[in-house]
Design a protein around this motif. Sequence first.
Motif: not given
Length: 506
Positions: A192-201
Amino acid sequence: MIAGNDAERLARADPAAFEPNPKRRVDDGTVLLGSHTVAVPDALAAVLLAVVEQVNRAGPPGPAVLTVPSTWAASRRAVLAEAAVRAGLGAVTLISEPIAAAVYYTSVLRHELPPDGALLVVDVGAGTADVALVRAGAELSVIAQRGLDVGGLDVDAALVGILGQLVSVDSPEAWQRLAAPVTNADRRDRLVLWQEVRAAKESLSRLSVAPVHVPGHPADLHLTREELEVAATPLLAPVAEVAAEMVAEAGLDPHALAGVFLVGGGGRMPLLGRLLHARLGVAPTVTERPETVVAEGAIHAQAAVAAVPGVAGSGSAARRAPVRRRWLSPATLVLALLCFVLPFATVSCGLPDGYGHAKPGGTTQYNGLDLALGGKPDVQADQLRPAGEWREDRIEPQPLYAAALLVLGTALVTALALTRQRRRRALVAGLGALAGLSLVAGQALVVNRLADRIREQSAVPAGKEARDFVGTGAGFWLTLVLLALLVAGNLAALLPLRRLGGRRQT
């Protein structure tokens, strides 16, 4: 096996059974998904099958085309071709990714790639960055290529590191769970964290601030565009450096390139475009959806040649795309104007006493250079009068006409020096029209002068006029026809062609 968005959602329940980047496993032979060992061709086939199922809803799929990195050897291409067979696609056409991008650049964006011109394609994806020079010739070909192990995932990791510095201060235990997951719950939270970071990027390509939820942390955090650029610059700067080195090693001036084309998901980051612009001095072309450029370009490349299904080489599917129209070049205009040197104005001396050096009934011929610069005409030896009976037939120079030809010659040299095909075509069309008008005006002037000479030297028969004995040679008409074709062809090439699903972008 399940692929696509469904697989990403199910990964939260069983993250150990999830492979986010099956393309990167092409050399591994097998991949472990949870407790199951799966052959890599089967894993790739699952992704392709998800596409096939979508297409089948509209009807049976036609011939398929897949793209591959230009650096892939035959063994990797064979794995992908086998995956296509297992997905029910049958034999497919494989096209090199930079070739497909170049076809999109010319066929969809309608940019020009002049003969022997080079396009720099910078493809930054999730895991790798590929830089290639594509040259136009009998077919599109990759003349230089370099790959770097850097991509969007590395930028994601840098952003995760920034969050880790913040979270580990307030919640060290929470961050330990995310950094080194042990249980399935830990793995789910990490995913979930990595998906959140990718979406933020991705949001930061449009916004200056993007919120991020970190599982286990009591407060929501955010990332800024400034933080993104600080983290990404040392990762992406080598891409711009490699691009500049490749252009220099090929002996090219960056400003002489047909263009710099930025594709792949990494193309959404404005930072990458700025780095390339600063290093090369050329602003790259970026589309609204750079991640789909290669796929769409491959479709256009396949359609351009009606490729026979089967595994093709890196550039065979783009052999006739785009159309080059070599006959519209300034050099062809030079050849057309050389026809003007052929007999231009012909004086047919059918009068009782002839004209100039010609016997009665003889023919006196002037070529284009005689008309512009002045000179004697050509008369066949058996039609010459005796030397003592010659009359004046030298035509005087035409300064304005000669000046017009000099201006045309200078402009042609300028056209040959242009590297942008669109500008060259516009200039050639204008020069062709100007040349045609000059020839018509010069022809009318010379015919009138020769008619006056005939009236001065000969008795015009009753019922005839002096102009009846002045004809225009084949060289003049051939020149006009060629000029008209050149002008029409260049103007047609300048017109924007509308394509289904494509639109002109700069």
